[in-house]
Write a protein that holds these residues in place. Structure first.
Motif, mmCIF file in Angstrom:
data_model
loop_
_atom_site.group_PDB
_atom_site.id
_atom_site.type_symbol
_atom_site.label_atom_id
_atom_site.label_comp_id
_atom_site.label_asym_id
_atom_site.label_seq_id
_atom_site.Cartn_x
_atom_site.Cartn_y
_atom_site.Cartn_z
ATOM 1 N N ILE A 498 0.814 -1.213 0.000
ATOM 2 C CA ILE A 498 0.000 0.000 0.000
ATOM 3 C C ILE A 498 0.851 1.269 0.000
ATOM 4 O O ILE A 498 2.010 1.259 0.412
ATOM 5 C CB ILE A 498 -0.970 0.045 1.190
ATOM 6 C CG1 ILE A 498 -0.211 0.232 2.514
ATOM 7 C CG2 ILE A 498 -1.831 -1.208 1.231
ATOM 8 C CD1 ILE A 498 -1.095 0.572 3.689
ATOM 9 N N THR A 499 0.270 2.355 -0.477
ATOM 10 C CA THR A 499 0.830 3.691 -0.328
ATOM 11 C C THR A 499 -0.125 4.477 0.552
ATOM 12 O O THR A 499 -1.297 4.672 0.190
ATOM 13 C CB THR A 499 0.994 4.387 -1.685
ATOM 14 O OG1 THR A 499 1.926 3.650 -2.481
ATOM 15 C CG2 THR A 499 1.490 5.818 -1.505
ATOM 16 N N ALA A 500 0.340 4.892 1.718
ATOM 17 C CA ALA A 500 -0.530 5.538 2.703
ATOM 18 C C ALA A 500 0.040 6.894 3.091
ATOM 19 O O ALA A 500 1.258 7.079 3.141
ATOM 20 C CB ALA A 500 -0.662 4.665 3.949
ATOM 21 N N PRO A 501 -0.833 7.846 3.403
ATOM 22 C CA PRO A 501 -0.352 9.132 3.907
ATOM 23 C C PRO A 501 0.182 8.976 5.326
ATOM 24 O O PRO A 501 -0.244 8.085 6.065
ATOM 25 C CB PRO A 501 -1.610 10.006 3.883
ATOM 26 C CG PRO A 501 -2.731 9.037 4.053
ATOM 27 C CD PRO A 501 -2.306 7.780 3.350
ATOM 28 N N VAL A 502 1.105 9.838 5.707
ATOM 29 C CA VAL A 502 1.643 9.802 7.061
ATOM 30 C C VAL A 502 0.692 10.585 7.962
ATOM 31 O O VAL A 502 0.686 11.827 7.960
ATOM 32 C CB VAL A 502 3.059 10.384 7.114
ATOM 33 C CG1 VAL A 502 3.569 10.416 8.554
ATOM 34 C CG2 VAL A 502 3.990 9.555 6.244
ATOM 35 N N GLU A 503 -0.151 9.863 8.694
ATOM 36 C CA GLU A 503 -1.112 10.446 9.611
ATOM 37 C C GLU A 503 -1.617 9.349 10.526
ATOM 38 O O GLU A 503 -1.404 8.164 10.272
ATOM 39 C CB GLU A 503 -2.303 11.061 8.858
ATOM 40 C CG GLU A 503 -3.172 10.031 8.164
ATOM 41 C CD GLU A 503 -4.395 10.628 7.466
ATOM 42 O OE1 GLU A 503 -4.506 11.858 7.431
ATOM 43 O OE2 GLU A 503 -5.208 9.848 6.955
ATOM 44 N N GLU A 504 -2.284 9.725 11.588
ATOM 45 C CA GLU A 504 -2.909 8.770 12.500
ATOM 46 C C GLU A 504 -4.418 8.864 12.341
ATOM 47 O O GLU A 504 -4.988 9.957 12.358
ATOM 48 C CB GLU A 504 -2.508 9.056 13.944
ATOM 49 C CG GLU A 504 -1.042 8.787 14.244
ATOM 50 C CD GLU A 504 -0.687 7.315 14.184
ATOM 51 O OE1 GLU A 504 -1.540 6.485 14.588
ATOM 52 O OE2 GLU A 504 0.423 6.992 13.727
ATOM 53 N N ARG A 505 -5.064 7.718 12.196
ATOM 54 C CA ARG A 505 -6.515 7.675 12.086
ATOM 55 C C ARG A 505 -7.101 7.005 13.325
ATOM 56 O O ARG A 505 -6.421 6.263 14.022
ATOM 57 C CB ARG A 505 -6.935 6.915 10.816
ATOM 58 C CG ARG A 505 -6.414 7.550 9.538
ATOM 59 C CD ARG A 505 -6.965 6.865 8.299
ATOM 60 N NE ARG A 505 -6.520 7.539 7.073
ATOM 61 C CZ ARG A 505 -7.021 7.305 5.881
ATOM 62 N NH1 ARG A 505 -7.980 6.393 5.719
ATOM 63 N NH2 ARG A 505 -6.569 7.954 4.817
ATOM 64 N N ARG A 506 -8.369 7.252 13.551
ATOM 65 C CA ARG A 506 -9.066 6.641 14.683
ATOM 66 C C ARG A 506 -10.132 5.675 14.175
ATOM 67 O O ARG A 506 -10.731 5.895 13.120
ATOM 68 C CB ARG A 506 -9.696 7.721 15.562
ATOM 69 C CG ARG A 506 -8.674 8.565 16.323
ATOM 70 C CD ARG A 506 -9.355 9.512 17.306
ATOM 71 N NE ARG A 506 -10.130 10.538 16.617
ATOM 72 C CZ ARG A 506 -11.066 11.275 17.206
ATOM 73 N NH1 ARG A 506 -11.375 11.070 18.483
ATOM 74 N NH2 ARG A 506 -11.713 12.204 16.529
ATOM 75 N N ALA A 614 4.067 10.576 2.239
ATOM 76 C CA ALA A 614 3.426 9.288 1.989
ATOM 77 C C ALA A 614 4.483 8.201 2.099
ATOM 78 O O ALA A 614 5.684 8.462 1.943
ATOM 79 C CB ALA A 614 2.762 9.251 0.621
ATOM 80 N N VAL A 615 4.043 6.980 2.365
ATOM 81 C CA VAL A 615 4.947 5.842 2.477
ATOM 82 C C VAL A 615 4.398 4.690 1.654
ATOM 83 O O VAL A 615 3.217 4.329 1.791
ATOM 84 C CB VAL A 615 5.122 5.397 3.944
ATOM 85 C CG1 VAL A 615 5.997 4.148 4.022
ATOM 86 C CG2 VAL A 615 5.727 6.510 4.773
ATOM 87 N N THR A 616 5.238 4.123 0.798
ATOM 88 C CA THR A 616 4.894 2.904 0.069
ATOM 89 C C THR A 616 5.584 1.731 0.745
ATOM 90 O O THR A 616 6.810 1.752 0.929
ATOM 91 C CB THR A 616 5.336 2.981 -1.397
ATOM 92 O OG1 THR A 616 4.600 4.018 -2.056
ATOM 93 C CG2 THR A 616 5.077 1.659 -2.110
ATOM 94 N N THR A 617 4.817 0.740 1.126
ATOM 95 C CA THR A 617 5.375 -0.429 1.798
ATOM 96 C C THR A 617 5.637 -1.529 0.776
ATOM 97 O O THR A 617 4.703 -2.032 0.147
ATOM 98 C CB THR A 617 4.428 -0.938 2.896
ATOM 99 O OG1 THR A 617 4.211 0.117 3.836
ATOM 100 C CG2 THR A 617 5.014 -2.139 3.609
ATOM 101 N N VAL A 618 6.897 -1.862 0.625
ATOM 102 C CA VAL A 618 7.284 -2.923 -0.303
ATOM 103 C C VAL A 618 6.821 -4.274 0.224
ATOM 104 O O VAL A 618 6.290 -5.102 -0.525
ATOM 105 C CB VAL A 618 8.814 -2.906 -0.511
ATOM 106 C CG1 VAL A 618 9.264 -4.076 -1.377
ATOM 107 C CG2 VAL A 618 9.250 -1.578 -1.130
ATOM 108 N N ASP A 619 7.007 -4.485 1.535
ATOM 109 C CA ASP A 619 6.521 -5.722 2.138
ATOM 110 C C ASP A 619 6.513 -5.571 3.647
ATOM 111 O O ASP A 619 7.296 -4.811 4.225
ATOM 112 C CB ASP A 619 7.401 -6.918 1.751
ATOM 113 C CG ASP A 619 6.648 -8.245 1.809
ATOM 114 O OD1 ASP A 619 5.447 -8.228 2.172
ATOM 115 O OD2 ASP A 619 7.246 -9.289 1.489
#
Length: 848
Positions: A498-506, A614-619
């Motif tokens: 996934i590619t996710a924004p750097v933030e905290e969600r509830r 943003a962060v893309t997680t390779v694995d």
């Protein structure tokens, strides 16, 4: 188009069936004519129907005498004795000790389940409680007590989840009444009619106390459950019309969903490409899909010999195709893949347990399918790992399963060919299989939900449909690698792929103090099971149209444009209440090219939006704390890569020495990669409120790439290499892969050894790719060789035609799918596919 592989070389072609075709089969099969479902139908043997139901649930003397069934009988008896003991200890206002009633619908459902379990033991041949009149009387009295105090009052009931009132409780009541039919008639002759009247009244999403095929609740697995109950209820009361209506209503679930000609507005069910959808837009083969499979097979068993002509071989053949094209691709070494479980991914008992349910249905289905299909199913039963038969519903199924496993004349064989790539584009999923591994990809679109949260399950699901992928390796115990512990230990912002924004969600409970958003006074009427709750809280769809891809033989390409969900979009438009919380997503254009030894991943136009990184997680992978895990790598200059350094790696290798597995990551673009291991302890309750509170400790590996809000790292490319050695990873330095394009308009790769060029074109108009000119939007795979093969699809599902020009010497048509034309044009050959209403299907042509 995605090939429909005959199992193990057997020719067993089953057409996909429209509702009209399905209903035309019903009279011929001895089921009831749907044209006049409420008309009394001749030939229903109600006694046989009840006897079949009892035999299915409790077994028969001959079956139960078999040693293979002993464990199942012990489980039935053990459960009943436990429930009887709980009745003995019940306090004031309780039927079973510790089960408080009056405000908790789950506890009420459990009370009915416990009564059923006692009744079952009293009707199970060979059980120590068989024929126990006292136990049966306690069950009957318990049914009366529960109805009088907690179920009969319509004004007081129907709190909590509608499913418990319309499906869960009626299932246990109907089966209990069937098991104790004679004693109920003798001791409480009014009880069955009393319960039927109440169950009809609780069918509030129905019409006049009956199924309503126009109801959004009466679809797919839910419809099969409700109608199965009503078949039994009609048999108990000798009501031909009730049985006939229920059978004809259930028959509609056999029809292949045509998204361009929806019946009753229903999108839930099985699609031509093997996809299964429930809740209107959720990919759900592994949960509701298996429930539907189980229920319809049980109905075939229940109706056998009870209606004129017997059960339908034609309808059983349709279910066979569900298994071969819908379930088998999603099962890897006995494990049901995560991408089709909806909120059930957060439950502790998924994966192998899911497949155990499917195996029971498959073993039973083999008795209803003719010829090659029956043999193929039996081979598949032997191919899958041994199932825990104590969890089977029926002792008869246990015996049947054991007989298949013990039959030396039946060889074990998979329903999947060794190499297979399946584009489940109707539900935005892709599965790629090779000996030694399987790759599963979850996408989303304006057609398919990003995720499913509901009832306190799957609390942190936000990115599960944003290209999350799962790489399963052969020989693993997948419970140690995926399942609920994967979602517990791995950050929801770092799911693999996934590619996710750097933030905290509830989570929803954190946001609103309950399991849903409540605002019944708003024009959208937000209540627990409202359509607005579904649309914006439980399973919101994405906003992008491009999500899909093409397959060419056993190779595949998939692409997706990442977008916001429906809730964020609606909030910007002023549609939602002020206190309704929404989150903006990151942006990315992504492609996955699935080959033999690797899966190539491209990402472009990456942005965290709104000034966020943003962060893309390779694995991300998990392992037991004691496993011998090693992380090695090499930098672009040939030196050893160091974790925590700033030198970009050319490749990394994650290896679990304890499990003898490894995955390589070959980077095709040069960028820093944050990779490392950490020990994480969390409670499974972080993903599901009702999970046990005990902590789970895992060794977590994560490799990710940061995209700074102010930086320029907006594109990247890498290959996942299953079971890789370091030597093999070094080979990618001068290896066969070339990235031809990687931007928001076109993403394309070339594999020199395979002779493959594959591209996803996201933009309109002709776009050059190597020796191709692709009319986008489109997904294209071309394989060059003695013959050139071309595969085309429309991932937007909105176009009438897609085409590609192959530059060079003109080629002649050899074979092609219907709707594909080939002609010479200046400088090359034009291949064009008419794809209107193809719903993402692939069209192929072979040229020479």
């Amino acid at each position: 188009m995605s090939p429909a592989y005959p199992p193990n070389g057997l020719e067993f072609a089953v057409p996909h069936m429209s509702r009209r075709q399905v209903l035309s089969l019903i009279p011929a099969a001895g089921l009831l004519a749907a044209a006049a479902p409420v008309r009394a139908a001749a030939g229903i043997d109600h006694a046989r129907l009840i006897a079949n139901t009892v035999a299915m649930l409790a077994g028969t003397p001959d079956v139960n005498a078999r040693p293979e069934v002993a464990a199942k009988l012990a489980a039935i008896l053990g459960a009943a004795r436990q429930r009887l003991a709980a009745m003995d200890k019940a306090g004031d206002g309780e039927l079973f000790s510790g089960l408080k009633l009056g405000t908790d619908d789950v506890n009420l459902r459990l009370a009915y389940q416990y009564l059923y379990e006692i009744a079952l033991a009293t009707r199970t041949p060979g059980s120590a409680l068989e024929g126990d009149a006292a136990a049966q009387r306690r069950v009957i009295d318990g049914l009366g007590w529960l109805h009088e105090r907690y179920f009969g009052d319509q004004a007081a009931g129907y709190y909590g989840n509608w499913h418990n009132w319309e499906i869960g409780i009626p299932t246990h009541v109907s089966r209990t009444l069937a098991l104790l039919a004679e004693r109920v008639r003798d001791e409480r002759p009014d009880l069955t009619a009393t319960y039927l009247a109440s169950m009809d009244a609780y069918l509030r999403s129905g019409k006049d106390g009956d199924v309503d095929l126009d109801s959004r609740f009466h679809t797919g697995a839910n419809l099969a459950d409700i109608t199965a109950n009503r078949i039994v209820q009609g048999a108990l009361t000798g009501d031909d019309a009730r049985v006939g209506k229920a059978i004809s209503d259930q028959a509609t679930v056999f029809a292949t969903i045509d998204p361009y000609n929806l019946q009753h507005g229903n999108t839930d069910g099985y699609y031509r490409d093997g996809s299964f959808i429930q809740h209107h837009s959720v990919a759900y083969t592994g949960s509701y899909g298996k429930a539907l499979l189980t229920r319809v097979v049980q109905t075939l068993k229940t109706l056998e010999g009870a209606t004129s002509g017997g059960a339908s071989e034609d309808l059983a053949a349709v279910v066979y195709r569900w298994v071969a094209d819908g379930f088998a691709p999603l099962i890897f070494e006995g494990w049901m893949m995560e991408i089709v479980k909806g909120r059930a991914v957060s439950r502790p008992t998924t994966g192998y347990a899911d497949v155990g349910v499917i195996v029971e249905a498959v073993a039973d289905l083999a008795d209803h399918v003719e010829g090659a299909g029956a043999l193929a199913l039996k081979k598949y039963v032997k191919f899958l790992p041994a199932a825990d038969t104590s969890s089977f519903v029926s002792p008869v199924s246990v015996a049947r399963y054991a007989a298949i496993r013990a039959d030396s004349a039946i060889p074990a064989a998979d329903l999947n060919p060794p190499e297979r790539c399946v584009a489940f584009n109707a539900m935005d999923r892709t599965v790629h299989r090779r000996p030694g591994y399987a790759f599963a990809l979850a996408r989303s679109s304006d057609r398919i939900s990003k995720y499913e949260y509901m009832s306190g399950e799957n609390l942190m699901p936000w990115f599960q449909g944003d290209g999350a992928y799962y790489l399963y390796l052969a020989g693993e115990d997948q419970r140690e690698v995926f399942g609920v512990d994967y979602y517990t230990a791995v950050s929801p912002y770092r799911l693999a792929g996934i590619t996710a924004p750097v933030e905290e969600r509830r989570t929803v409970p954190e946001l609103y103090g309950r399991l849903w958003y409540e605002n019944p006074g708003h024009p959208l009427n937000f209540t627990s099971s409202s359509e607005s709750q579904n649309t914006y809280v439980y399973f919101p769809r994405a906003g992008n149209a491009f999500s899909g891809g093409a397959t060419l033989g056993a190779y595949g390409a998939a692409g997706m444009v990442q977008s916001d969900d429906a809730a964020y979009t609606a909030k910007q438009a002023g549609t939602l209440p002020d206190d309704f919380v929404v989150y903006r997503n990151a942006r990315a254009t992504k492609s996955w090219f699935m080959l033999d030894d690797e899966i190539v991943v491209l990402a472009a136009n990456v942005s965290g939006q709104g000034g966020r990184d943003a962060v893309t997680t390779v694995d991300s992978r998990i392992a037991a704390p004691g496993d011998a895990v090693a992380l090695t790598g090499e930098s672009w200059d040939g030196g050893a890569w160091q974790a925590g350094g700033t030198t970009p790696p050319r490749w990394l290798r994650y290896a679990n020495g304890t499990r003898r597995t490894a995955i390589g990551y070959a980077f095709l673009t040069r960028q820093p990669v944050a990779a490392g291991l950490e020990t994480v302890t969390r409670s499974r309750q972080v993903v599901r409120t009702s999970n046990p509170a005990a902590g789970v400790t895992k060794n977590v590996f994560t490799a990710s790439i940061n995209h700074p809000a102010t930086g320029h790292l907006t594109a990247l490319a890498y290959a996942l290499v299953p079971n890789a050695t370091e030597a093999r990873l070094r080979g990618y330095t001068h290896g066969p892969l070339t990235v031809l394009a990687n931007d928001r308009h076109v993403q394309a790769i070339k594999h020199r050894t395979l002779g493959i060029v594959a591209a996803n074109v996201f933009a309109d108009g002709p776009r050059p790719v190597e020796r191709l000119l692709v009319d986008g939007p489109a997904s294209v795979i071309v394989r060059y060789g003695e013959r050139t093969t071309v595969a085309l699809s429309d991932p937007t599902m909105r176009r009438d035609r897609v085409s590609v020009v192959l530059h060079g010497a003109p080629l002649r048509l050899d074979t092609a799918d219907e709707g594909v034309t080939v002609r010479r044009v200046p400088g090359g050959t034009l291949v064009q596919a008419t794809i209107r209403h193809a719903h993402g299907r692939t069209f192929t042509a072979t040229l020479r």
